[in-house]
Design a protein around this motif. Sequence first.
Motif, mmCIF file in Angstrom:
data_model
loop_
_atom_site.group_PDB
_atom_site.id
_atom_site.type_symbol
_atom_site.label_atom_id
_atom_site.label_comp_id
_atom_site.label_asym_id
_atom_site.label_seq_id
_atom_site.Cartn_x
_atom_site.Cartn_y
_atom_site.Cartn_z
ATOM 1 N N ASP A 1 -19.570 0.603 1.028
ATOM 2 C CA ASP A 1 -19.475 -0.700 1.836
ATOM 3 C C ASP A 1 -19.039 -1.851 0.763
ATOM 4 O O ASP A 1 -19.826 -2.379 0.359
ATOM 5 C CB ASP A 1 -20.896 -0.858 2.250
ATOM 6 C CG ASP A 1 -20.820 -2.091 3.383
ATOM 7 O OD1 ASP A 1 -19.836 -2.407 3.742
ATOM 8 O OD2 ASP A 1 -21.845 -2.586 3.647
ATOM 9 N N THR A 2 -17.639 -1.978 0.631
ATOM 10 C CA THR A 2 -17.189 -2.968 -0.213
ATOM 11 C C THR A 2 -16.371 -3.752 0.461
ATOM 12 O O THR A 2 -15.453 -3.362 1.403
ATOM 13 C CB THR A 2 -16.316 -2.301 -1.543
ATOM 14 O OG1 THR A 2 -15.406 -1.665 -1.031
ATOM 15 C CG2 THR A 2 -17.470 -1.515 -2.069
ATOM 16 N N THR B 1 -18.280 1.421 8.011
ATOM 17 C CA THR B 1 -18.876 2.273 6.909
ATOM 18 C C THR B 1 -19.623 3.107 7.379
ATOM 19 O O THR B 1 -20.522 2.440 8.284
ATOM 20 C CB THR B 1 -19.092 1.690 5.541
ATOM 21 O OG1 THR B 1 -20.264 0.755 5.735
ATOM 22 C CG2 THR B 1 -17.966 1.118 4.704
ATOM 23 N N GLN B 2 -20.136 4.485 7.104
ATOM 24 C CA GLN B 2 -21.204 5.233 7.584
ATOM 25 C C GLN B 2 -21.850 5.737 6.429
ATOM 26 O O GLN B 2 -21.604 6.323 5.483
ATOM 27 C CB GLN B 2 -20.532 6.566 8.316
ATOM 28 C CG GLN B 2 -21.533 7.383 8.990
ATOM 29 C CD GLN B 2 -20.935 8.437 9.827
ATOM 30 O OE1 GLN B 2 -19.527 8.405 10.242
ATOM 31 N NE2 GLN B 2 -21.442 9.635 10.149
ATOM 32 N N ARG C 1 -12.048 7.493 16.212
ATOM 33 C CA ARG C 1 -13.339 7.827 15.920
ATOM 34 C C ARG C 1 -14.093 6.780 17.134
ATOM 35 O O ARG C 1 -13.887 5.756 17.333
ATOM 36 C CB ARG C 1 -13.716 7.344 14.456
ATOM 37 C CG ARG C 1 -12.943 7.881 13.467
ATOM 38 C CD ARG C 1 -13.657 9.217 12.685
ATOM 39 N NE ARG C 1 -14.859 9.335 12.998
ATOM 40 C CZ ARG C 1 -15.779 9.796 11.950
ATOM 41 N NH1 ARG C 1 -15.571 9.598 10.761
ATOM 42 N NH2 ARG C 1 -17.155 10.118 12.145
ATOM 43 N N ILE C 2 -15.123 7.636 17.544
ATOM 44 C CA ILE C 2 -16.070 6.842 18.442
ATOM 45 C C ILE C 2 -17.494 6.934 17.858
ATOM 46 O O ILE C 2 -17.836 8.125 17.203
ATOM 47 C CB ILE C 2 -16.068 7.434 19.894
ATOM 48 C CG1 ILE C 2 -14.723 7.416 20.400
ATOM 49 C CG2 ILE C 2 -17.077 6.923 20.690
ATOM 50 C CD1 ILE C 2 -14.648 8.020 21.714
ATOM 51 N N TYR C 3 -18.154 5.781 17.858
ATOM 52 C CA TYR C 3 -19.587 5.645 17.102
ATOM 53 C C TYR C 3 -20.364 5.065 18.506
ATOM 54 O O TYR C 3 -19.824 4.145 19.004
ATOM 55 C CB TYR C 3 -19.702 4.866 16.290
ATOM 56 C CG TYR C 3 -18.823 5.341 14.912
ATOM 57 C CD1 TYR C 3 -19.036 6.187 13.690
ATOM 58 C CD2 TYR C 3 -17.474 4.575 14.773
ATOM 59 C CE1 TYR C 3 -18.344 6.460 12.851
ATOM 60 C CE2 TYR C 3 -16.659 4.796 13.553
ATOM 61 C CZ TYR C 3 -17.253 5.764 12.944
ATOM 62 O OH TYR C 3 -16.507 6.103 11.653
ATOM 63 N N ASP D 1 -17.709 -16.424 8.476
ATOM 64 C CA ASP D 1 -16.524 -15.571 8.731
ATOM 65 C C ASP D 1 -16.742 -14.043 8.977
ATOM 66 O O ASP D 1 -15.969 -13.176 9.236
ATOM 67 C CB ASP D 1 -15.407 -15.547 7.448
ATOM 68 C CG ASP D 1 -15.922 -15.232 6.320
ATOM 69 O OD1 ASP D 1 -17.172 -15.172 6.053
ATOM 70 O OD2 ASP D 1 -15.278 -15.033 5.259
ATOM 71 N N GLU D 2 -18.029 -13.640 8.932
ATOM 72 C CA GLU D 2 -18.579 -12.354 9.121
ATOM 73 C C GLU D 2 -19.771 -11.961 9.746
ATOM 74 O O GLU D 2 -20.811 -12.542 9.401
ATOM 75 C CB GLU D 2 -18.436 -11.571 7.831
ATOM 76 C CG GLU D 2 -18.231 -10.075 7.703
ATOM 77 C CD GLU D 2 -18.302 -9.528 6.445
ATOM 78 O OE1 GLU D 2 -17.301 -9.133 5.966
ATOM 79 O OE2 GLU D 2 -19.149 -9.734 5.585
ATOM 80 N N LEU D 3 -19.971 -11.067 10.695
ATOM 81 C CA LEU D 3 -21.146 -10.760 11.388
ATOM 82 C C LEU D 3 -21.412 -9.134 10.852
ATOM 83 O O LEU D 3 -20.329 -8.436 10.923
ATOM 84 C CB LEU D 3 -20.997 -10.775 13.054
ATOM 85 C CG LEU D 3 -22.104 -10.271 13.554
ATOM 86 C CD1 LEU D 3 -23.446 -11.003 13.662
ATOM 87 C CD2 LEU D 3 -21.671 -10.127 15.107
ATOM 88 N N VAL D 4 -22.350 -8.971 10.416
ATOM 89 C CA VAL D 4 -22.739 -7.590 9.866
ATOM 90 C C VAL D 4 -23.595 -7.054 10.989
ATOM 91 O O VAL D 4 -24.828 -7.472 11.134
ATOM 92 C CB VAL D 4 -23.361 -7.523 8.421
ATOM 93 C CG1 VAL D 4 -23.766 -6.184 8.002
ATOM 94 C CG2 VAL D 4 -22.458 -8.264 7.595
ATOM 95 N N LEU D 5 -23.373 -5.709 11.498
ATOM 96 C CA LEU D 5 -24.189 -5.010 12.425
ATOM 97 C C LEU D 5 -24.659 -3.745 11.809
ATOM 98 O O LEU D 5 -23.901 -2.830 10.980
ATOM 99 C CB LEU D 5 -23.586 -4.759 13.748
ATOM 100 C CG LEU D 5 -22.768 -5.853 14.673
ATOM 101 C CD1 LEU D 5 -22.256 -5.567 15.756
ATOM 102 C CD2 LEU D 5 -23.994 -6.851 14.715
ATOM 103 N N ALA D 6 -26.070 -3.528 11.940
ATOM 104 C CA ALA D 6 -26.450 -2.012 11.297
ATOM 105 C C ALA D 6 -26.733 -1.202 12.781
ATOM 106 O O ALA D 6 -27.494 -1.850 13.519
ATOM 107 C CB ALA D 6 -27.821 -2.187 10.465
#
Length: 100
Positions: free
Chosen positions: A3-4, A36-37, A67-69, A82-87
């Motif tokens: 995750d970079t 990233t997974q 790919r489908i997640y 400028d970025e939204l991080v979703l887990a």
Amino acid sequence: MPDTPATPAQHCTIDYLQDTLFGANPLSCECQARITQHGECVTLRILSPWPETLAKAHTLTIKAEGRIYHGVLLEAQASGADELVLAVERQPQRPGAIDH
């Protein structure tokens, strides 16, 4: 895949459900994201702009480059403007579920 910032952004479609007083509201958006997974978890770093309702989703289906997640949103956090991080915790999609 680490995750970079070097992870390339890709076009993706996110179908998601948001709970309201009147039931689940199906929504969808298209965006650019670095995906990233990590085992059963997926991290999405969504580039601006993104819909405000996305951070309040509970179930997501992400379609990106073949790919489908599918999974449940564990955490949503803005990383700067400028970025939204979703887990997302991956879960199997229910048989017979229809993408919206």
